[in-house]
Design a protein around this motif. Structure first.
Motif, mmCIF file in Angstrom:
data_model
loop_
_atom_site.group_PDB
_atom_site.id
_atom_site.type_symbol
_atom_site.label_atom_id
_atom_site.label_comp_id
_atom_site.label_asym_id
_atom_site.label_seq_id
_atom_site.Cartn_x
_atom_site.Cartn_y
_atom_site.Cartn_z
ATOM 1 N N GLU A 65 0.851 -1.191 0.000
ATOM 2 C CA GLU A 65 0.000 0.000 0.000
ATOM 3 C C GLU A 65 0.889 1.244 0.000
ATOM 4 N N PRO A 66 1.529 1.537 -1.131
ATOM 5 C CA PRO A 66 2.468 2.665 -1.180
ATOM 6 C C PRO A 66 1.772 3.982 -0.887
ATOM 7 N N ARG A 67 2.541 4.918 -0.360
ATOM 8 C CA ARG A 67 1.968 6.190 0.082
ATOM 9 C C ARG A 67 2.925 7.328 -0.259
ATOM 10 N N CYS A 68 2.351 8.524 -0.304
ATOM 11 C CA CYS A 68 3.170 9.729 -0.520
ATOM 12 C C CYS A 68 2.539 10.895 0.239
ATOM 13 N N ARG A 69 2.276 10.657 1.509
ATOM 14 C CA ARG A 69 1.654 11.692 2.334
ATOM 15 C C ARG A 69 2.673 12.547 3.076
ATOM 16 N N THR A 158 12.983 8.436 10.080
ATOM 17 C CA THR A 158 11.872 7.496 10.074
ATOM 18 C C THR A 158 10.546 8.227 9.856
ATOM 19 N N GLY A 159 9.676 7.629 9.058
ATOM 20 C CA GLY A 159 8.344 8.186 8.830
ATOM 21 C C GLY A 159 8.198 8.964 7.547
ATOM 22 N N ILE A 160 9.301 9.221 6.851
ATOM 23 C CA ILE A 160 9.242 9.936 5.580
ATOM 24 C C ILE A 160 8.810 8.966 4.481
ATOM 25 N N ASP A 161 7.916 9.400 3.597
ATOM 26 C CA ASP A 161 7.452 8.552 2.499
ATOM 27 C C ASP A 161 8.355 8.625 1.274
ATOM 28 N N LEU A 236 27.343 17.928 -2.495
ATOM 29 C CA LEU A 236 27.242 16.737 -3.334
ATOM 30 C C LEU A 236 27.540 15.486 -2.521
ATOM 31 N N ALA A 237 28.509 15.573 -1.622
ATOM 32 C CA ALA A 237 28.796 14.448 -0.726
ATOM 33 C C ALA A 237 27.608 14.178 0.192
ATOM 34 N N ALA A 238 26.967 15.244 0.674
ATOM 35 C CA ALA A 238 25.803 15.072 1.551
ATOM 36 C C ALA A 238 24.667 14.378 0.823
ATOM 37 N N ILE A 239 24.473 14.686 -0.453
ATOM 38 C CA ILE A 239 23.446 14.006 -1.242
ATOM 39 C C ILE A 239 23.747 12.510 -1.316
ATOM 40 N N CYS A 240 25.017 12.159 -1.505
ATOM 41 C CA CYS A 240 25.386 10.738 -1.509
ATOM 42 C C CYS A 240 25.020 10.087 -0.178
ATOM 43 N N GLY A 241 25.319 10.758 0.925
ATOM 44 C CA GLY A 241 24.984 10.209 2.232
ATOM 45 C C GLY A 241 23.486 10.046 2.419
ATOM 46 N N ALA A 242 22.723 11.031 1.966
ATOM 47 C CA ALA A 242 21.266 10.951 2.089
ATOM 48 C C ALA A 242 20.706 9.786 1.279
ATOM 49 N N ILE A 243 21.257 9.554 0.098
ATOM 50 C CA ILE A 243 20.818 8.426 -0.731
ATOM 51 C C ILE A 243 21.056 7.104 -0.006
ATOM 52 N N LEU A 244 22.232 6.964 0.590
ATOM 53 C CA LEU A 244 22.554 5.725 1.300
ATOM 54 C C LEU A 244 21.641 5.519 2.506
ATOM 55 N N ALA A 245 21.435 6.561 3.300
ATOM 56 C CA ALA A 245 20.591 6.437 4.483
ATOM 57 C C ALA A 245 19.146 6.139 4.095
ATOM 58 N N ALA A 246 18.681 6.745 3.008
ATOM 59 C CA ALA A 246 17.321 6.472 2.542
ATOM 60 C C ALA A 246 17.177 5.000 2.157
ATOM 61 N N ARG A 247 18.174 4.455 1.501
ATOM 62 C CA ARG A 247 18.123 3.041 1.117
ATOM 63 C C ARG A 247 18.037 2.162 2.365
ATOM 64 N N MET A 248 18.852 2.452 3.367
ATOM 65 C CA MET A 248 18.845 1.651 4.587
ATOM 66 C C MET A 248 17.508 1.790 5.322
ATOM 67 N N GLY A 249 16.857 2.943 5.198
ATOM 68 C CA GLY A 249 15.589 3.187 5.870
ATOM 69 C C GLY A 249 14.367 2.903 5.031
ATOM 70 N N ARG A 250 14.549 2.316 3.848
ATOM 71 C CA ARG A 250 13.447 2.015 2.922
ATOM 72 C C ARG A 250 12.627 3.256 2.589
ATOM 73 N N ILE A 251 13.335 4.301 2.160
ATOM 74 C CA ILE A 251 12.703 5.541 1.722
ATOM 75 C C ILE A 251 13.066 5.761 0.247
ATOM 76 N N PRO A 252 12.097 5.747 -0.655
ATOM 77 C CA PRO A 252 12.391 6.048 -2.055
ATOM 78 C C PRO A 252 12.910 7.486 -2.199
ATOM 79 N N VAL A 253 13.713 7.698 -3.227
ATOM 80 C CA VAL A 253 14.383 8.982 -3.421
ATOM 81 C C VAL A 253 14.064 9.552 -4.797
ATOM 82 N N LEU A 254 13.766 10.851 -4.826
ATOM 83 C CA LEU A 254 13.678 11.608 -6.068
ATOM 84 C C LEU A 254 14.899 12.517 -6.165
ATOM 85 N N LEU A 255 15.680 12.325 -7.210
ATOM 86 C CA LEU A 255 16.843 13.173 -7.460
ATOM 87 C C LEU A 255 16.418 14.359 -8.302
ATOM 88 N N ASP A 256 17.019 15.517 -8.044
ATOM 89 C CA ASP A 256 16.646 16.723 -8.776
ATOM 90 C C ASP A 256 17.339 16.744 -10.138
#
Length: 343
Positions: A65-69, A158-161, A236-256
């Motif tokens: 039941e995917p969400r984007c709230r 945690t809790g981000i869609d 740019l390094a921070a974006i890399c870190g955010a991508i990795l943490a999102a993967r570990m937390g099961r958060i899909p990512v939209l890149l700009d």
């Protein structure tokens, strides 16, 4: 909201350890969504990429039941020493001025985040101390680069869609082009574009700067994280870190746009599946972005001729995710609606 607390300590060894244990998609959740899509009152596949989006969200949120709230929009702001070489149409002072504009609510990303009922976070990456001019030496040492990555990891709470990742940094399309040249090859001209609007002699300086920078750091080109340190920036390094943490937390990512995608390319150079939980939100008007997306196997969701940065395209694409989820949740099945299915 602006976050400017001191970044945590980290090392490349720790980042490589994270990259070595990235979780995969939830294929069972993806399959359940695919089955539901087939039972909704529409011809199979007729919602096109909206159907793909719900399957992608399900796989990476780990839910049928995917969400984007609860979208979060992150803008990482960094300062680049290479600006002194005349590669941008704007001075480095704009970095601090724009951060204040974000805080006061006057930027485009403030309006776009409000339109999607999102949570905007602005992360100031030590603007008073620019990273080094990469034609003279590494932009960052390993410690500074790893700290910036760790700082970016704090965005994936945690809790981000869905996590929308963007940047602000005068000169960072120069760094982005250098990263692309170092990681993907070709010529400097293939990856350098106008950025903030440079042309003529300024564009030629930008091309030469990228060429010189990559040539200077040729010894580290076989190590993507060292390439990030040598040619990148803290945002740019921070974006890399955010991508990795999102993967570990099961958060899909939209890149700009171009800069964000170039940062992400570092991770894909380490692991070809490192960006499976990411979608590129829009095709930037920066000429090399289309080629970069093709090399990464990404098809941007939008193409609106934008080149602003600030996560603006990523915030806009959230509306597509919301629409996709609404159709999946709200549409009737053939049986429920009393509509005859395909024969």
């Amino acid at each position: 909201m602006t976050t400017s607390s001191p970044p945590p300590s980290a090392t490349f060894m720790e980042m490589r350890a994270v990259l070595a244990r990235l979780p995969g998609p939830d294929e069972a959740a993806r399959a359940k969504v695919r089955l539901r899509q087939a039972d909704l009152t529409k011809p199979p596949g007729s919602l096109g990429r909206l159907e793909e989006i719900t399957e992608w969200l399900a796989a990476w949120q780990g839910s049928s039941e995917p969400r984007c709230r609860r979208p979060r929009v992150c803008v990482f702001a960094g300062s680049h020493g290479v600006v002194a070489r005349g590669v941008s149409a704007y001075p480095a002072d704009v970095n601090t001025q724009m951060v204040q504009n974000f805080v006061s609510g006057g930027a485009a990303i403030n309006q776009l985040t409000a339109a999607i009922d999102g949570d905007l976070r602005v992360y100031e990456m030590d603007l008073a101390h620019p990273v080094g001019d990469f034609t003279q030496g590494p932009a960052m040492d390993e410690a500074r680069c790893a700290r910036a990555m760790a700082y970016g990891m704090m965005a994936a709470e945690t809790g981000i869609d869905v996590l929308c990742l963007g940047e602000m940094g005068i000169g960072n399309t120069t760094s982005a082009a250098a990263l692309c040249l170092a990681l993907l090859g070709g010529q400097a001209e293939d990856w350098v574009g106008p950025g903030t609007g440079v042309a003529g002699a300024a564009l030629e300086r930008k091309i030469e700067t990228v060429r010189l920078g990559v040539e200077r750091h040729r010894a580290v080109l076989d190590d993507p994280l060292q390439v990030l340190a040598a040619l990148g920036g803290e945002e740019l390094a921070a974006i890399c870190g955010a991508i990795l943490a999102a993967r570990m937390g099961r958060i899909p990512v939209l890149l700009d746009g171009y800069a964000s995608t170039a940062a992400a390319a570092v991770l894909q150079a380490v692991d070809p599946h490192a960006l499976d939980h990411c979608l590129v939100a829009h095709r930037s008007a920066e000429p090399a972005h289309a080629a970069l997306c093709a090399r990464l196997g990404q098809k941007p969701l939008l193409d609106l001729g934008m080149r602003l940065g600030e996560a603006s395209g990523a915030a806009l694409a959230v509306s597509l995710l919301k629409a996709a989820c609404a159709c999946l949740d709200g549409m009737a099945t053939f049986n429920r609606a009393g509509v005859s299915g395909p024969v």
